[in-house]
Write an enzyme that holds these catalytic residues in place. Structure first.
Site, PDB file in Angstrom:
ATOM      1  N   HIS A 205      52.807 116.213  31.613  1.00 17.89           N
ATOM      2  CA  HIS A 205      52.595 117.821  31.115  1.00 17.89           C
ATOM      3  C   HIS A 205      53.898 118.346  30.405  1.00 17.89           C
ATOM      4  CE1 HIS A 205      53.332 117.781  35.633  1.00 17.89           C
ATOM      5  NE2 HIS A 205      54.658 118.397  35.001  1.00 17.89           N
TER       6      HIS A 205
ATOM      7  N   ARG B 130      57.124 129.008  30.028  1.00 20.02           N
ATOM      8  CA  ARG B 130      56.571 130.343  30.526  1.00 20.02           C
ATOM      9  C   ARG B 130      55.968 131.378  29.972  1.00 20.02           C
ATOM     10  NH1 ARG B 130      61.937 128.303  30.846  1.00 20.02           N
ATOM     11  NH2 ARG B 130      62.554 127.750  32.825  1.00 20.02           N
TER      12      ARG B 130
ATOM     13  N   GLU C 211      51.499 123.221  31.669  1.00 22.16           N
ATOM     14  CA  GLU C 211      51.605 123.926  32.971  1.00 22.16           C
ATOM     15  C   GLU C 211      52.447 125.260  32.655  1.00 22.16           C
ATOM     16  OE1 GLU C 211      54.634 123.747  36.797  1.00 22.16           O
ATOM     17  OE2 GLU C 211      54.352 121.992  35.958  1.00 22.16           O
TER      18      GLU C 211
ATOM     19  N   HIS D 223      55.892 123.503  18.024  1.00 23.10           N
ATOM     20  CA  HIS D 223      54.690 123.776  18.229  1.00 23.10           C
ATOM     21  C   HIS D 223      54.220 122.882  19.207  1.00 23.10           C
ATOM     22  CE1 HIS D 223      54.208 121.186  14.418  1.00 23.10           C
ATOM     23  NE2 HIS D 223      53.414 120.680  15.351  1.00 23.10           N
TER      24      HIS D 223
ATOM     25  N   GLU E  92      49.314 123.845  16.301  1.00 26.83           N
ATOM     26  CA  GLU E  92      48.767 123.260  14.936  1.00 26.83           C
ATOM     27  C   GLU E  92      47.400 122.825  15.504  1.00 26.83           C
ATOM     28  OE1 GLU E  92      49.892 119.963  11.757  1.00 26.83           O
ATOM     29  OE2 GLU E  92      51.203 120.014  13.638  1.00 26.83           O
TER      30      GLU E  92
ATOM     31  N   GLN F 116      50.191 116.708  20.504  1.00 29.42           N
ATOM     32  CA  GLN F 116      51.799 116.914  19.996  1.00 29.42           C
ATOM     33  C   GLN F 116      52.705 117.858  20.778  1.00 29.42           C
ATOM     34  OE1 GLN F 116      52.259 117.807  15.966  1.00 29.42           O
ATOM     35  NE2 GLN F 116      51.320 116.034  15.263  1.00 29.42           N
TER      36      GLN F 116
ATOM     37  N   ARG G 160      62.601 120.900  17.238  1.00 29.37           N
ATOM     38  CA  ARG G 160      63.559 120.628  16.230  1.00 29.37           C
ATOM     39  C   ARG G 160      64.864 119.971  16.829  1.00 29.37           C
ATOM     40  NH1 ARG G 160      60.992 125.805  15.176  1.00 29.37           N
ATOM     41  NH2 ARG G 160      59.685 125.104  13.536  1.00 29.37           N
TER      42      ARG G 160
ATOM     43  N   GLU H 285      56.824 115.099  18.481  1.00 28.96           N
ATOM     44  CA  GLU H 285      57.192 115.182  17.170  1.00 28.96           C
ATOM     45  C   GLU H 285      58.771 115.615  17.073  1.00 28.96           C
ATOM     46  OE1 GLU H 285      56.022 117.450  12.973  1.00 28.96           O
ATOM     47  OE2 GLU H 285      54.448 117.384  14.540  1.00 28.96           O
TER      48      GLU H 285
ATOM     49  N   ASN I 231      65.570 119.421   9.969  1.00 32.94           N
ATOM     50  CA  ASN I 231      65.752 120.166   8.705  1.00 32.94           C
ATOM     51  C   ASN I 231      67.144 119.965   7.915  1.00 32.94           C
ATOM     52  OD1 ASN I 231      63.110 121.513   8.599  1.00 32.94           O
ATOM     53  ND2 ASN I 231      63.819 122.316  10.903  1.00 32.94           N
TER      54      ASN I 231
ATOM     55  N   GLN J  16      60.340 122.195  29.570  1.00 27.99           N
ATOM     56  CA  GLN J  16      60.349 120.785  29.547  1.00 27.99           C
ATOM     57  C   GLN J  16      58.954 119.870  29.264  1.00 27.99           C
ATOM     58  OE1 GLN J  16      61.621 121.959  33.344  1.00 27.99           O
ATOM     59  NE2 GLN J  16      59.979 120.612  34.316  1.00 27.99           N
TER      60      GLN J  16
ATOM     61  N   PRO K 165      63.735 112.722  46.037  1.00 17.89           N
ATOM     62  CA  PRO K 165      62.470 113.520  46.239  1.00 17.89           C
ATOM     63  C   PRO K 165      62.802 115.178  46.250  1.00 17.89           C
ATOM     64  CG  PRO K 165      63.230 112.543  48.280  1.00 17.89           C
ATOM     65  CD  PRO K 165      64.178 112.132  47.345  1.00 17.89           C
TER      66      PRO K 165
END
Length: 289
Positions: free
Chosen positions: A26, A30, A77, A95, A143, A156, A160, A207, A211, A225, A257
Protein backbone atom coordinates in the site's frame (compact mmCIF):
# COMPACT_ATOMS: atom_id res chain seq x y z
CA UNK A 1 40.11 -7.41 5.56
CA UNK A 2 42.81 -10.11 5.14
CA UNK A 3 43.90 -10.78 1.59
CA UNK A 4 41.87 -13.57 0.01
CA UNK A 5 39.22 -13.35 2.78
CA UNK A 6 35.83 -14.58 1.53
CA UNK A 7 33.35 -11.88 0.49
CA UNK A 8 30.62 -14.41 -0.20
CA UNK A 9 28.26 -13.52 2.69
CA UNK A 10 27.55 -10.03 1.22
CA UNK A 11 27.32 -11.36 -2.33
CA UNK A 12 24.80 -13.92 -1.14
CA UNK A 13 22.91 -11.31 0.86
CA UNK A 14 22.60 -9.07 -2.22
CA UNK A 15 20.89 -11.96 -4.05
CA UNK A 16 18.19 -12.13 -1.37
CA UNK A 17 15.96 -9.23 -2.57
CA UNK A 18 15.71 -10.86 -6.03
CA UNK A 19 14.69 -14.24 -4.55
CA UNK A 20 12.38 -12.79 -1.90
CA UNK A 21 8.62 -12.77 -2.40
CA UNK A 22 8.02 -9.06 -2.80
CA UNK A 23 5.02 -7.01 -3.79
CA UNK A 24 3.71 -3.49 -3.30
CA UNK A 25 1.18 -3.58 -0.42
CA UNK A 26 0.00 0.00 0.00
CA UNK A 27 0.82 3.71 -0.26
CA UNK A 28 0.20 5.74 2.90
CA UNK A 29 -0.77 9.41 2.83
CA UNK A 30 -2.68 11.98 4.84
CA UNK A 31 -6.04 13.55 4.00
CA UNK A 32 -8.03 16.39 5.55
CA UNK A 33 -11.48 14.74 5.52
CA UNK A 34 -11.63 10.95 5.45
CA UNK A 35 -15.30 10.61 4.49
CA UNK A 36 -14.95 13.12 1.64
CA UNK A 37 -11.97 11.20 0.17
CA UNK A 38 -13.67 7.80 0.58
CA UNK A 39 -16.72 9.16 -1.26
CA UNK A 40 -14.54 10.59 -4.07
CA UNK A 41 -12.47 7.42 -4.55
CA UNK A 42 -15.44 5.05 -4.48
CA UNK A 43 -17.77 7.17 -6.65
CA UNK A 44 -15.27 8.72 -9.07
CA UNK A 45 -12.57 6.05 -9.35
CA UNK A 46 -14.65 2.96 -8.60
CA UNK A 47 -12.43 1.86 -5.71
CA UNK A 48 -13.83 -0.28 -2.89
CA UNK A 49 -13.58 0.61 0.79
CA UNK A 50 -11.77 -2.45 2.17
CA UNK A 51 -11.45 -1.58 5.85
CA UNK A 52 -11.58 1.40 8.14
CA UNK A 53 -10.43 1.92 11.73
CA UNK A 54 -10.49 4.69 14.29
CA UNK A 55 -7.79 4.99 16.97
CA UNK A 56 -9.18 7.71 19.27
CA UNK A 57 -6.42 7.32 21.88
CA UNK A 58 -3.90 8.31 19.21
CA UNK A 59 -6.25 10.82 17.58
CA UNK A 60 -6.31 9.38 14.07
CA UNK A 61 -8.41 7.21 11.75
CA UNK A 62 -7.49 5.40 8.60
CA UNK A 63 -9.16 3.74 5.66
CA UNK A 64 -7.88 1.27 3.08
CA UNK A 65 -9.23 1.47 -0.48
CA UNK A 66 -8.38 -0.30 -3.71
CA UNK A 67 -9.62 -2.30 -6.68
CA UNK A 68 -9.22 -5.73 -5.09
CA UNK A 69 -8.51 -7.43 -1.74
CA UNK A 70 -5.40 -6.43 0.18
CA UNK A 71 -4.23 -10.05 0.09
CA UNK A 72 -3.49 -9.64 -3.62
CA UNK A 73 -3.83 -5.97 -4.64
CA UNK A 74 -2.02 -2.69 -4.09
CA UNK A 75 -4.19 -0.28 -2.08
CA UNK A 76 -4.13 3.23 -0.63
CA UNK A 77 -4.05 3.74 3.13
CA UNK A 78 -5.54 7.12 3.96
CA UNK A 79 -4.73 8.68 7.33
CA UNK A 80 -6.87 11.35 8.96
CA UNK A 81 -5.31 13.10 11.97
CA UNK A 82 -7.98 14.62 14.20
CA UNK A 83 -8.38 18.34 13.57
CA UNK A 84 -5.93 18.58 10.64
CA UNK A 85 -7.83 19.63 7.52
CA UNK A 86 -5.02 20.26 5.02
CA UNK A 87 -1.45 19.25 4.21
CA UNK A 88 1.42 20.43 2.05
CA UNK A 89 2.03 17.93 -0.77
CA UNK A 90 5.43 19.46 -1.60
CA UNK A 91 7.18 19.48 -4.96
CA UNK A 92 8.65 15.96 -4.88
CA UNK A 93 5.53 13.82 -4.87
CA UNK A 94 4.19 13.37 -8.40
CA UNK A 95 1.05 11.29 -8.74
CA UNK A 96 -0.71 7.96 -8.40
CA UNK A 97 -2.03 6.29 -11.55
CA UNK A 98 -5.13 4.28 -12.40
CA UNK A 99 -5.46 2.11 -15.49
CA UNK A 100 -8.89 2.10 -17.13
CA UNK A 101 -10.27 0.72 -20.42
CA UNK A 102 -11.82 4.13 -21.30
CA UNK A 103 -10.12 7.31 -20.09
CA UNK A 104 -12.63 9.59 -21.85
CA UNK A 105 -15.60 8.02 -20.06
CA UNK A 106 -13.85 8.00 -16.67
CA UNK A 107 -13.00 11.70 -17.01
CA UNK A 108 -16.62 12.49 -17.93
CA UNK A 109 -17.84 10.62 -14.84
CA UNK A 110 -15.32 12.37 -12.58
CA UNK A 111 -16.25 15.80 -13.98
CA UNK A 112 -19.96 15.06 -13.53
CA UNK A 113 -19.26 14.36 -9.85
CA UNK A 114 -17.43 17.64 -9.34
CA UNK A 115 -13.88 16.37 -9.80
CA UNK A 116 -11.11 18.64 -11.09
CA UNK A 117 -9.56 17.66 -14.44
CA UNK A 118 -6.04 19.09 -14.76
CA UNK A 119 -5.26 17.57 -18.17
CA UNK A 120 -7.94 16.62 -20.66
CA UNK A 121 -7.86 13.07 -22.07
CA UNK A 122 -5.76 12.53 -25.17
CA UNK A 123 -2.56 10.93 -26.45
CA UNK A 124 0.72 11.71 -24.66
CA UNK A 125 3.03 14.16 -26.44
CA UNK A 126 4.86 12.25 -29.14
CA UNK A 127 3.24 8.92 -28.20
CA UNK A 128 0.21 6.66 -28.51
CA UNK A 129 -0.95 6.16 -24.88
CA UNK A 130 -4.16 7.98 -24.00
CA UNK A 131 -3.95 9.66 -20.61
CA UNK A 132 -5.59 12.34 -18.46
CA UNK A 133 -4.86 13.89 -15.07
CA UNK A 134 -7.34 14.64 -12.30
CA UNK A 135 -6.99 16.06 -8.81
CA UNK A 136 -8.59 14.60 -5.69
CA UNK A 137 -10.14 16.83 -2.95
CA UNK A 138 -6.79 17.14 -1.11
CA UNK A 139 -4.85 18.07 -4.24
CA UNK A 140 -3.24 14.66 -4.93
CA UNK A 141 -2.87 14.11 -8.67
CA UNK A 142 -4.05 10.89 -10.31
CA UNK A 143 -2.96 10.00 -13.82
CA UNK A 144 -5.57 7.98 -15.72
CA UNK A 145 -4.04 5.62 -18.29
CA UNK A 146 -6.02 3.88 -21.02
CA UNK A 147 -5.26 0.14 -20.89
CA UNK A 148 -6.99 -3.16 -21.45
CA UNK A 149 -8.10 -5.30 -18.50
CA UNK A 150 -5.41 -5.57 -15.83
CA UNK A 151 -5.20 -7.40 -12.49
CA UNK A 152 -3.93 -4.16 -10.91
CA UNK A 153 -5.67 -0.92 -11.92
CA UNK A 154 -3.86 1.08 -9.20
CA UNK A 155 -0.71 0.93 -11.24
CA UNK A 156 1.79 3.68 -10.34
CA UNK A 157 3.30 5.84 -7.66
CA UNK A 158 5.39 8.64 -9.18
CA UNK A 159 8.12 10.36 -7.16
CA UNK A 160 10.71 12.91 -8.31
CA UNK A 161 14.38 12.24 -7.63
CA UNK A 162 17.60 14.25 -7.89
CA UNK A 163 19.87 11.56 -9.38
CA UNK A 164 18.10 8.89 -11.42
CA UNK A 165 21.03 6.49 -11.77
CA UNK A 166 21.63 6.53 -8.02
CA UNK A 167 17.91 5.93 -7.34
CA UNK A 168 17.71 3.06 -9.83
CA UNK A 169 20.75 1.43 -8.21
CA UNK A 170 19.19 1.91 -4.76
CA UNK A 171 15.83 0.32 -5.63
CA UNK A 172 17.46 -2.51 -7.56
CA UNK A 173 19.94 -3.38 -4.80
CA UNK A 174 17.97 -2.55 -1.65
CA UNK A 175 14.54 -3.67 -2.81
CA UNK A 176 15.15 -6.16 -5.61
CA UNK A 177 13.17 -4.15 -8.17
CA UNK A 178 14.07 -4.08 -11.82
CA UNK A 179 13.72 -1.38 -14.44
CA UNK A 180 10.76 -2.34 -16.62
CA UNK A 181 10.88 0.82 -18.75
CA UNK A 182 13.09 3.88 -19.11
CA UNK A 183 12.29 6.91 -21.26
CA UNK A 184 14.47 9.95 -21.84
CA UNK A 185 12.74 13.04 -23.24
CA UNK A 186 15.49 15.63 -23.85
CA UNK A 187 13.00 17.88 -25.68
CA UNK A 188 11.01 18.18 -22.41
CA UNK A 189 14.14 17.94 -20.19
CA UNK A 190 13.18 14.87 -18.17
CA UNK A 191 13.89 11.14 -17.86
CA UNK A 192 11.64 8.56 -16.22
CA UNK A 193 12.28 5.04 -15.02
CA UNK A 194 9.57 2.54 -14.09
CA UNK A 195 10.67 0.00 -11.48
CA UNK A 196 8.80 -2.98 -10.11
CA UNK A 197 8.52 -6.73 -9.66
CA UNK A 198 6.70 -7.57 -12.92
CA UNK A 199 5.79 -5.92 -16.21
CA UNK A 200 4.11 -2.52 -16.15
CA UNK A 201 0.68 -3.71 -17.35
CA UNK A 202 0.54 -6.57 -14.80
CA UNK A 203 1.35 -4.82 -11.54
CA UNK A 204 2.09 -1.60 -9.69
CA UNK A 205 5.32 0.20 -10.56
CA UNK A 206 7.32 2.95 -8.94
CA UNK A 207 7.83 5.72 -11.48
CA UNK A 208 10.91 7.83 -10.73
CA UNK A 209 11.19 11.13 -12.56
CA UNK A 210 14.38 13.13 -13.03
CA UNK A 211 13.96 16.71 -14.28
CA UNK A 212 17.21 17.92 -15.85
CA UNK A 213 19.25 19.96 -13.40
CA UNK A 214 16.85 19.62 -10.44
CA UNK A 215 18.54 17.80 -7.56
CA UNK A 216 16.23 18.61 -4.63
CA UNK A 217 12.51 18.75 -3.93
CA UNK A 218 10.38 19.57 -0.92
CA UNK A 219 8.69 16.58 0.73
CA UNK A 220 5.77 18.41 2.35
CA UNK A 221 3.87 16.53 5.07
CA UNK A 222 1.10 14.85 3.05
CA UNK A 223 2.52 11.76 1.33
CA UNK A 224 4.11 9.32 3.81
CA UNK A 225 5.46 6.07 2.32
CA UNK A 226 5.00 2.88 0.35
CA UNK A 227 4.86 -0.53 2.03
CA UNK A 228 6.34 -3.64 0.41
CA UNK A 229 5.99 -7.26 1.55
CA UNK A 230 8.98 -9.48 2.38
CA UNK A 231 9.45 -13.03 3.66
CA UNK A 232 12.25 -11.97 6.02
CA UNK A 233 12.33 -8.46 7.49
CA UNK A 234 15.66 -9.06 9.26
CA UNK A 235 17.55 -10.30 6.20
CA UNK A 236 15.96 -7.56 4.05
CA UNK A 237 16.99 -4.98 6.67
CA UNK A 238 20.60 -6.18 6.49
CA UNK A 239 20.64 -5.64 2.72
CA UNK A 240 19.11 -2.16 3.08
CA UNK A 241 21.79 -1.27 5.65
CA UNK A 242 24.60 -2.20 3.25
CA UNK A 243 23.03 -0.32 0.34
CA UNK A 244 22.51 2.80 2.48
CA UNK A 245 26.22 2.73 3.40
CA UNK A 246 27.04 2.70 -0.31
CA UNK A 247 24.42 5.02 -1.84
CA UNK A 248 22.96 7.09 1.01
CA UNK A 249 19.63 7.03 2.82
CA UNK A 250 18.76 6.31 6.45
CA UNK A 251 17.21 3.49 8.47
CA UNK A 252 14.29 4.99 10.41
CA UNK A 253 13.19 1.81 12.17
CA UNK A 254 15.28 -1.28 12.87
CA UNK A 255 13.66 -4.63 11.96
CA UNK A 256 11.31 -5.96 14.62
CA UNK A 257 7.67 -6.32 15.67
CA UNK A 258 5.36 -3.32 16.10
CA UNK A 259 4.40 -3.16 19.81
CA UNK A 260 0.85 -4.45 20.35
CA UNK A 261 0.47 -5.62 16.77
CA UNK A 262 3.41 -8.04 16.49
CA UNK A 263 3.72 -7.43 12.74
CA UNK A 264 7.43 -7.32 11.94
CA UNK A 265 8.56 -4.30 9.91
CA UNK A 266 11.58 -2.18 9.11
CA UNK A 267 11.57 1.28 7.54
CA UNK A 268 14.09 3.50 5.81
CA UNK A 269 14.58 6.55 3.59
CA UNK A 270 16.10 6.35 0.12
CA UNK A 271 18.86 8.84 -0.89
CA UNK A 272 16.18 11.46 -1.74
CA UNK A 273 14.36 11.00 1.57
CA UNK A 274 11.43 8.91 0.24
CA UNK A 275 10.27 6.38 2.82
CA UNK A 276 9.67 2.65 2.36
CA UNK A 277 8.38 0.20 4.96
CA UNK A 278 9.09 -3.51 4.55
CA UNK A 279 6.39 -5.69 6.13
CA UNK A 280 6.57 -9.39 6.95
CA UNK A 281 4.28 -11.21 4.47
CA UNK A 282 2.87 -13.74 6.94
CA UNK A 283 2.30 -11.15 9.66
CA UNK A 284 0.54 -8.90 7.15
CA UNK A 285 -1.90 -11.67 6.15
CA UNK A 286 -2.60 -12.42 9.84
CA UNK A 287 -3.31 -8.74 10.41
CA UNK A 288 -5.92 -8.83 7.63
CA UNK A 289 -7.70 -11.78 9.27
Amino acid sequence: MAEGAPVAPNAELFEWPKKDKRRFLHAVYRVGDLERTIKFYTECFGMKLLRQRDIPEEKYSNAFLGFGPEQSNFVVELTYNYGVSSYDIGTGFGHFAIATPDVYKLVEDIRARGGTVTREPGPVKGGQSVIAFVKDPDGYIFELIQRGPTPEPLCQVMLRVGDLDRSIKFYEKALGMRVVKKVDRPEYKYTIAMLGYAEEHETTVLELTYNYGVTEYTKGNAYAQIAIGTDDVYKSGEVVNLVIQELGGKVTRQPGPIPGLNTKITSFLDPDGWKTVLVDNEDFLKELE
